[in-house]
Design a protein around this motif. Structure first.
Motif, short mmCIF file in Angstrom:
data_model
loop_
_atom_site.label_atom_id
_atom_site.label_comp_id
_atom_site.label_asym_id
_atom_site.label_seq_id
_atom_site.Cartn_x
_atom_site.Cartn_y
_atom_site.Cartn_z
N LEU A 370 0.82 -1.20 0.00
CA LEU A 370 0.00 0.00 0.00
C LEU A 370 0.86 1.26 0.00
CD1 LEU A 370 -2.92 -0.99 2.42
CD2 LEU A 370 -2.89 -0.96 -0.08
N SER A 371 1.99 1.19 0.66
CA SER A 371 2.91 2.33 0.66
C SER A 371 3.47 2.57 -0.74
CB SER A 371 4.06 2.10 1.65
OG SER A 371 3.55 2.00 2.97
N SER A 372 3.66 1.48 -1.51
CA SER A 372 4.14 1.63 -2.88
C SER A 372 3.10 2.32 -3.75
CB SER A 372 4.50 0.26 -3.47
OG SER A 372 3.33 -0.51 -3.74
N LEU A 373 1.84 2.32 -3.31
CA LEU A 373 0.77 3.04 -3.99
C LEU A 373 0.60 4.46 -3.44
CD1 LEU A 373 -1.98 0.25 -4.27
CD2 LEU A 373 -0.47 1.10 -6.07
N LYS A 374 1.59 4.91 -2.65
CA LYS A 374 1.62 6.27 -2.09
C LYS A 374 0.48 6.50 -1.09
CE LYS A 374 3.65 8.20 -6.30
NZ LYS A 374 3.51 9.21 -7.38
N MET A 375 0.13 5.46 -0.35
CA MET A 375 -0.94 5.59 0.64
C MET A 375 -0.36 5.83 2.02
SD MET A 375 -3.71 2.72 -0.54
CE MET A 375 -4.40 2.75 -2.20
N GLU A 376 -1.04 6.64 2.80
CA GLU A 376 -0.63 6.93 4.17
C GLU A 376 -1.26 5.89 5.10
OE1 GLU A 376 -1.98 10.87 4.83
OE2 GLU A 376 -0.89 11.68 3.10
N ILE A 377 -0.47 5.43 6.06
CA ILE A 377 -0.89 4.33 6.93
C ILE A 377 -1.00 4.82 8.37
CG2 ILE A 377 -0.39 1.98 7.68
CD1 ILE A 377 -0.85 2.27 4.67
N ARG A 378 -2.06 4.39 9.04
CA ARG A 378 -2.21 4.73 10.47
C ARG A 378 -2.68 3.50 11.22
NH1 ARG A 378 -6.45 6.67 13.67
NH2 ARG A 378 -7.80 6.87 11.85
N LYS A 379 -1.92 3.09 12.22
CA LYS A 379 -2.23 1.89 13.00
C LYS A 379 -3.40 2.15 13.94
CE LYS A 379 0.84 0.82 16.02
NZ LYS A 379 2.14 0.36 16.54
N VAL A 380 -4.35 1.21 14.00
CA VAL A 380 -5.48 1.37 14.91
C VAL A 380 -5.65 0.17 15.84
CG1 VAL A 380 -6.77 2.90 13.38
CG2 VAL A 380 -7.11 0.43 13.19
N LYS A 381 -4.92 -0.93 15.56
CA LYS A 381 -5.03 -2.11 16.41
C LYS A 381 -3.74 -2.90 16.30
CE LYS A 381 -6.45 -5.90 18.42
NZ LYS A 381 -6.43 -5.97 19.87
N ASP A 382 -3.17 -3.34 17.43
CA ASP A 382 -1.90 -4.05 17.39
C ASP A 382 -1.87 -5.12 18.47
OD1 ASP A 382 0.63 -4.89 16.89
OD2 ASP A 382 1.64 -3.07 17.56
N LYS A 383 -2.20 -6.35 18.08
CA LYS A 383 -2.09 -7.51 18.97
C LYS A 383 -1.38 -8.61 18.22
CE LYS A 383 -5.45 -7.92 22.44
NZ LYS A 383 -6.69 -8.53 22.94
N LYS A 384 -0.93 -9.61 18.91
CA LYS A 384 -0.14 -10.66 18.28
C LYS A 384 -0.91 -11.37 17.18
CE LYS A 384 2.53 -14.83 19.29
NZ LYS A 384 2.98 -15.78 20.33
N ASP A 385 -2.18 -11.71 17.43
CA ASP A 385 -2.96 -12.49 16.47
C ASP A 385 -3.96 -11.65 15.68
OD1 ASP A 385 -4.55 -11.89 18.59
OD2 ASP A 385 -5.58 -13.82 18.62
N LYS A 386 -3.94 -10.33 15.87
CA LYS A 386 -4.90 -9.46 15.18
C LYS A 386 -4.34 -8.05 15.10
CE LYS A 386 -9.17 -10.07 16.23
NZ LYS A 386 -10.48 -10.06 16.91
#
Length: 485
Positions: A370-386
């Motif tokens: 997605l970054s190669s498509l010049k998209m900005e990324i924002r994390k909203v959830k960060d767990k080991k399995d999800k």
């Protein structure tokens, strides 16, 4: 004309993410006019531009508030603000001059139009196309006979509107005269004891009835808990002020509609189609049972959705030649939350050549693409399995990817050096300045371990672009460049 302001999430996938992403829940709460689930012919699928309204109408401007971002908002809990909004929209979009009394229910237009347009859909099945004049009955027409004046102005329909409340009756008469609609709308003062019987001309054939009943039980409107203190009936948050009789009745809406069903049996020879709005989902099943007991030949149920408010519609007929089940739904049923997210399963076998088979690895590769498509990324959830992240595209970089892929392969075969895509870090925080910039598309990606040998990747459209079509194109790009290589 009305300009696009925003389009928000109403999908089961996002509601499941609320516990992981409070900011998404906040976005959902802000929605007061959600376009994606309104009737397809509802003009307010494109929400009104409050800035435009504030500049044009001083009576609306005094209720408008400008945020630091420059966005104009109103307080939907403020009855005066909602009254001003409805008044100026009726004036601008329908050339209707309406004065709404401060102590009566304020009609919100997206809901009223959803109901009217559904009735029009019903008439496509119930009424032969050769008949020219459409005649309807509005039971309890309210302070400005909103359904008759909208239908008369938009469709040229003829209405008999009944009203028991003295203030509402007087205001409705004034509204009809002010807008020169006497040839299309007749207001009749009735008693509260009768809805149809004795109130209409039984020598006339009517096509349909409409009714917006009081939703609450006046005898059982008490606090639900110690923290929920409601000594008197309260109108819906976005409905403005109202008299007690407009929102509460003895026995509640089920008892009210039960009486309507009984009276519909008495006048079934001169009315082809009966309809009513329902305020609580729990009331739908018992009302449908009452219709079955009454011997209705055919019934139809629908859902009126507009932002935070959901209402239901029920229609029935005693004409055996009308099949209401054939009427298409305004909102196709899918667990009540709209279309599911696009989903793709990544198998351990396919991933074996790409390193560790973990949620983190799949997420990182997805972010890289997605970054190669010049998209900005924002994390909203960060767990080991999800793990979940939101992406924003400022321009369309995903269309015609097959052609671009072929061109890239041709250059590689010719020996051209292709720069590697940089690894982009997922930022937990997004600067306020970025949020205020224009964008082309927003979406959400959820990467989740489903079992030991498979990881699920789900993509959900938020707003912009070509909706699911854009998400389909992006998913296909990811499959071509990563998962199926």
């Amino acid at each position: 004309m009305i300009t696009l302001q925003y389009n928000h999430i109403l999908n089961k996938f996002f509601w499941n993410l609320r516990k992981y992403c409070p900011q998404l829940n906040f976005v959902c709460i802000l929605s007061n006019m959600n376009s994606s689930v309104m009737h397809p012919r509802n003009p307010y699928r494109i929400p009104p531009d409050f800035k435009e309204l504030a500049l044009k109408f001083p009576e609306f401007r005094k209720h408008a508030k400008q945020k630091l971002s420059g966005k104009i908002e109103i307080d939907f809990k403020d009855a005066a603000a909602v009254r001003a909004l409805s008044t100026v929209l009726l004036k601008r979009d329908f050339n209707l001059q309406v004065e709404l009394p401060p102590d009566r229910l304020v009609p919100t237009l997206p809901l009223r139009l959803n109901y009217l347009l559904w009735v029009e859909d019903l008439l496509q099945v119930a009424k032969p196309a050769t008949e020219q004049i459409v005649r309807g009955i509005d039971i309890g027409t309210g302070a400005c006979c909103i359904y008759p004046i909208l239908a008369a102005r938009m469709k040229g329909w003829h209405f008999t509107a009944t009203e028991a409340d003295e203030t509402n009756h007087k205001c409705s008469l004034e509204t009809i005269e002010r807008n020169c609609l006497q040839t299309h709308v007749t207001i009749i003062k009735v008693t509260a004891e009768s809805m149809l019987s004795g109130n209409i001309d039984t020598t006339q054939l009517y096509d349909f009835t409409m009714c917006n009943p009081p939703f609450f039980d006046s005898d059982n409107f008490v606090p639900k808990s110690r923290s929920d203190k409601r000594p008197l009936p309260m109108c819906p948050k976005s409905g403005g002020s109202a008299s007690a009789s407009e929102i509460a009745v003895k026995g509640g809406e089920v008892k009210f509609i039960e009486k309507l069903i009984k009276e519909s049996q008495e006048v079934k020879s001169c009315v082809r189609l009966f309809t009513t709005m329902v305020g609580h989902k729990s009331s739908v099943a018992p009302i449908k049972a009452l219709l079955q007991e009454a011997g209705a030949c055919s019934c139809n149920e629908t859902e009126f959705c507009q932002g935070r408010t959901t209402r239901w519609g029920l229609a029935w007929t005693f004409c055996d030649n009308i099949a209401l089940a054939n009427v298409p739904q305004i909102r196709p049923k899918n667990n009540g939350r709209g279309p599911p997210p696009l989903s793709y399963v990544v198998s351990r076998e396919r991933w074996s050549s790409k390193g560790d088979f973990t949620v983190t690895s799949v997420l990182f590769k997805t972010v890289e693409l997605l970054s190669s498509l010049k998209m900005e990324i924002r994390k909203v959830k960060d767990k080991k399995d999800k793990k979940a992240f939101e992406f924003t595209a400022r321009e369309n970089t995903w269309s015609n990817q097959r052609r671009k892929l072929r061109e890239g392969k041709r250059l590689v075969e010719q020996g051209s050096d292709q720069p590697q895509a940089k690894k982009i870090k997922i930022d937990a925080d997004t600067p306020v300045q970025q949020k205020e910039q224009s964008f082309c598309l927003k979406g959400l990606v959820l990467v989740e371990e489903t079992d030991i040998d498979s990881i699920s990747l789900q993509m959900q459209w938020i707003e912009g672009g070509l909706a699911r079509e854009s998400m389909n194109q992006i998913l296909q790009y990811m499959k071509n460049n990563l998962f199926e290589k």
